[in-house]
Write a protein that holds these residues in place. Structure first.
Motif, PDB file in Angstrom:
ATOM      1  N   ASP A 170      50.803  39.370  33.190  1.00 20.16           N
ATOM      2  CA  ASP A 170      50.628  38.206  32.317  1.00 20.16           C
ATOM      3  C   ASP A 170      49.403  37.418  32.767  1.00 20.16           C
ATOM      4  N   GLU A 171      48.944  36.537  31.915  1.00 18.36           N
ATOM      5  CA  GLU A 171      47.701  35.816  32.177  1.00 18.36           C
ATOM      6  C   GLU A 171      47.787  34.883  33.385  1.00 18.36           C
ATOM      7  N   PRO A 172      48.893  34.137  33.609  1.00 19.30           N
ATOM      8  CA  PRO A 172      48.975  33.293  34.814  1.00 19.30           C
ATOM      9  C   PRO A 172      48.860  34.102  36.110  1.00 19.30           C
ATOM     10  N   THR A 173      49.509  35.270  36.144  1.00 13.69           N
ATOM     11  CA  THR A 173      49.416  36.111  37.342  1.00 13.69           C
ATOM     12  C   THR A 173      47.995  36.620  37.527  1.00 13.69           C
ATOM     13  N   ARG A 174      47.375  37.020  36.421  1.00 10.89           N
ATOM     14  CA  ARG A 174      45.991  37.497  36.503  1.00 10.89           C
ATOM     15  C   ARG A 174      45.068  36.388  37.014  1.00 10.89           C
ATOM     16  N   THR A 175      45.266  35.180  36.534  1.00 12.41           N
ATOM     17  CA  THR A 175      44.429  34.050  36.958  1.00 12.41           C
ATOM     18  C   THR A 175      44.614  33.765  38.441  1.00 12.41           C
ATOM     19  N   GLU A 176      45.880  33.794  38.895  1.00  8.47           N
ATOM     20  CA  GLU A 176      46.150  33.557  40.324  1.00  8.47           C
ATOM     21  C   GLU A 176      45.508  34.637  41.195  1.00  8.47           C
ATOM     22  N   LEU A 177      45.681  35.882  40.802  1.00  2.83           N
ATOM     23  CA  LEU A 177      45.116  36.974  41.595  1.00  2.83           C
ATOM     24  C   LEU A 177      43.595  36.909  41.629  1.00  2.83           C
ATOM     25  N   ARG A 178      43.019  36.536  40.498  1.00  6.66           N
ATOM     26  CA  ARG A 178      41.553  36.446  40.452  1.00  6.66           C
ATOM     27  C   ARG A 178      41.059  35.341  41.382  1.00  6.66           C
ATOM     28  N   ARG A 179      41.766  34.207  41.408  1.00  6.23           N
ATOM     29  CA  ARG A 179      41.380  33.107  42.299  1.00  6.23           C
ATOM     30  C   ARG A 179      41.459  33.538  43.762  1.00  6.23           C
ATOM     31  N   ARG A 180      42.569  34.154  44.138  1.00  4.26           N
ATOM     32  CA  ARG A 180      42.725  34.586  45.527  1.00  4.26           C
ATOM     33  C   ARG A 180      41.709  35.670  45.886  1.00  4.26           C
ATOM     34  N   TYR A 181      41.422  36.534  44.947  1.00  3.02           N
ATOM     35  CA  TYR A 181      40.415  37.584  45.155  1.00  3.02           C
ATOM     36  C   TYR A 181      39.061  36.951  45.461  1.00  3.02           C
ATOM     37  N   ARG A 182      38.671  35.962  44.633  1.00  2.00           N
ATOM     38  CA  ARG A 182      37.374  35.301  44.837  1.00  2.00           C
ATOM     39  C   ARG A 182      37.328  34.561  46.173  1.00  2.00           C
ATOM     40  N   GLU A 183      38.434  33.969  46.583  1.00  2.00           N
ATOM     41  CA  GLU A 183      38.469  33.261  47.863  1.00  2.00           C
ATOM     42  C   GLU A 183      38.255  34.231  49.018  1.00  2.00           C
ATOM     43  N   ARG A 184      38.934  35.384  48.981  1.00  2.00           N
ATOM     44  CA  ARG A 184      38.758  36.375  50.044  1.00  2.00           C
ATOM     45  C   ARG A 184      37.329  36.935  50.032  1.00  2.00           C
ATOM     46  N   GLN A 185      36.806  37.148  48.855  1.00  3.00           N
ATOM     47  CA  GLN A 185      35.436  37.633  48.719  1.00  3.00           C
ATOM     48  C   GLN A 185      34.446  36.629  49.322  1.00  3.00           C
ATOM     49  N   ALA A 186      34.666  35.338  49.047  1.00  4.76           N
ATOM     50  CA  ALA A 186      33.781  34.300  49.571  1.00  4.76           C
ATOM     51  C   ALA A 186      33.858  34.216  51.092  1.00  4.76           C
TER      52      ALA A 186
END
Length: 537
Positions: free
Chosen positions: A78-94
């Protein structure tokens, strides 16, 4: 996804995960933990792919799809899960981008001549060792094959596209962060032990945290504890870990510890282990001990390999004077064949083999002319190859293919002795010299699925193998890796640690035999293509 991470069971899953960036590892972990599934790909959707190098990677937009990659699927959620995962992904990437920037800043703070020394050491090591393939961020660093970008067999020191050569000619401040991190972390790895440390990182994604964890694991494996991190910087932490790791490893070497490596051929990952307890003479398979009791008078209940040396010294005299049995040029060569044949059967191997020099004259210090060691050809070395009965029978009436296969194994091993010789003899800096050489091997290894990369291994189905490098003392100096012992299976089960222990013990026995025979400077004339045709055809 597990199939991709393990390359369909050819790698442990943790080894496959080690290739991923921290952000991709996080996403893979969350997909598994939340039992999310992968579905078909639609335009503009996220994408899980396998890169051309075999690494799993996540793309948030399918339009970024790199050439040569393979699609695994798209994340279904679902979109909320996708948004959360994308945020955490970007944080780890940063966070990993910040780590690379910190390492780059560290290099910029150092004198340029120190940086040049690091580049020279890394480049020199890469040129004279087995292939490496490493990741930093989205970048791939390798000296393997046509896609290589580091110096090695496929790329010279000065070739266009050689990253090391490019960095040597570029101000450090202008380096990409990924390349700066590669240099800094490679230097720390090399400082933590031998040149083989880069091979041990094969197939992994390099970050400061990953290298610190690697060295911490090694330190604990050596029986020590890592130094207290305190409030030190990343660089200070890596420096102290490398120093502790190198010191503990050196202590083990002085105490006679045998190290070995487990090699995963699918991605060239190599992991160092300690062989405990040490191999003893009882680890030599009983059929081989029985052979040595009959031939050399060594009791089957002998305790240590070292105890065999006096018996081999006396046996060497008799063996050197003995007449050559039919089919052989000397009794020494006949015994080597019986040794390998017995060992192949006793270890359920398809083949057992051992390589070495045909003549001792080139091994003498100061040898010149036709005995100049750098003027030798691969035919100036031998490899005794002996098949098991089952392996021979697998060829049926096709003896020509059996002979071709055994000859190919022998030829490759002859090349290896030639390739290691400058380092074995300590003449790598001789002028004029020879650029094409590898560091002589110093530790045994066990290889799984080595028929995935190495051309010769693919062609002749060398799937599982054990190698035990052997050295002798000659003319007042140690000659590491001059000989070796190898076991090979084309099919069946991988070799175990107990198989390795047996091979190490047998290697010690074989080294004792070679050492005893070195007094007589035996000339080896068998084990060429014609000999294999006559003996096995």
């Amino acid at each position: 996804m597990r199939t991709v991470l393990t390359l369909d069971g050819r790698l442990p899953e943790e080894v496959g995960r080690a290739a991923l960036t921290g952000a991709d590892r996080l996403l893979v972990r969350e997909i598994s933990a939340r039992a999310l599934r992968l579905g078909p790909v639609s335009e503009g959707s996220d994408l899980l792919i396998v890169e051309q190098t075999g690494r799993l990677r996540f793309l948030w937009n399918a339009s970024d799809f790199p050439a040569g990659s393979h699609i695994v699927g798209s994340l279904v959620t679902d979109e909320p899960t996708r948004t959360e995962l994308r945020r955490r992904y970007r944080e780890r990437q940063a966070a990993e981008e910040a780590d690379r920037a910190e390492l780059h800043k560290y290099l910029m703070s150092r004198p340029r001549d120190e940086i040049q020394d690091d580049l020279e050491r890394i480049g020199h090591t890469l040129l004279h060792m087995a292939p490496v393939q490493l990741y930093v961020g989205d970048k791939f660093f390798s000296n393997l094959g046509k896609t290589g970008n580091l110096p090695g067999k496929s790329m010279s020191r000065t070739a266009a596209g050689n990253i090391i050569a490019g960095l040597q000619a570029t101000p450090v401040a202008e380096w990409p962060d990924e390349e700066a991190a590669f240099v800094a972390l490679s230097a720390f790895l090399l400082s933590s032990g031998t040149q083989a440390r880069l091979e041990e990182a094969n197939g992994t994604h390099l970050t400061s945290a990953a290298v610190a964890a690697f060295m911490t694991e090694r330190i604990r494996g050596y029986g020590g504890e890592p130094p207290d991190a305190g409030e030190t910087s990343t660089v200070a932490r890596l420096t102290s870990l490398a120093e502790r790791c190198a010191a503990l490893r050196q202590d083990h070497l002085r105490n006679g510890t045998v190290f070995y490596r487990l090699i995963h051929g699918a991605n060239l990952n190599k992991t160092e282990h300690l062989l405990r307890p040490a191999a003893g003479y009882p680890d030599v398979p009983l059929p081989l001990r029985a052979l040595l009791e009959r031939e050399a008078g060594i009791a089957t209940d002998t305790t240590t390999v070292e105890e065999t040396a006096p018996a081999f010294e006396a046996f060497g005299e008799a063996l050197h004077a003995a007449p050559a049995p039919r089919g052989f040029s000397s009794a020494y060569e006949a015994l080597l064949t019986r040794f390998m044949t017995t060992l192949a059967e006793a270890t359920a191997s398809d083949v057992a083999m051992g390589r070495g020099p045909r003549s001792f004259a080139p091994l003498d210090p100061g040898s010149s002319g036709p005995d100049d060691p750098l003027a030798l050809r691969t035919s100036d070395f031998f490899c005794c190859v002996a098949p098991s009965a089952a392996f021979t029978q697998s060829f049926g009436e096709d003896r020509a293919t059996l002979v071709k296969t055994l000859s190919a194994y022998s030829a490759r091993m002859r090349f290896n002795t030639w390739h290691y010789l400058p380092h074995t003899l300590g003449i790598t800096d001789r002028v004029p010299g020879r650029d094409d050489w590898f560091f002589a091997p110093a530790m045994p290894d066990v290889t799984h699925h080595s028929d995935q990369h190495h051309t010769g291994h693919v062609t002749f189905s060398v799937r599982f193998a054990i190698r035990v490098p052997l050295g002798i003392d000659h003319a007042g100096r140690r000659l590491p890796g001059l000989y070796d012992l190898r076991l090979m299976r084309a099919t069946g089960e991988p070799y175990t640690t107990e198989d390795l222990r047996a091979a190490v013990a047998c290697g010690g026995v074989l080294a004792a035999l070679h050492q005893a025979m070195s007094r007589h400077r035996p000339a080896v004339r068998d084990f060429g293509n014609e000999w294999f045709r006559a003996f096995y055809g």
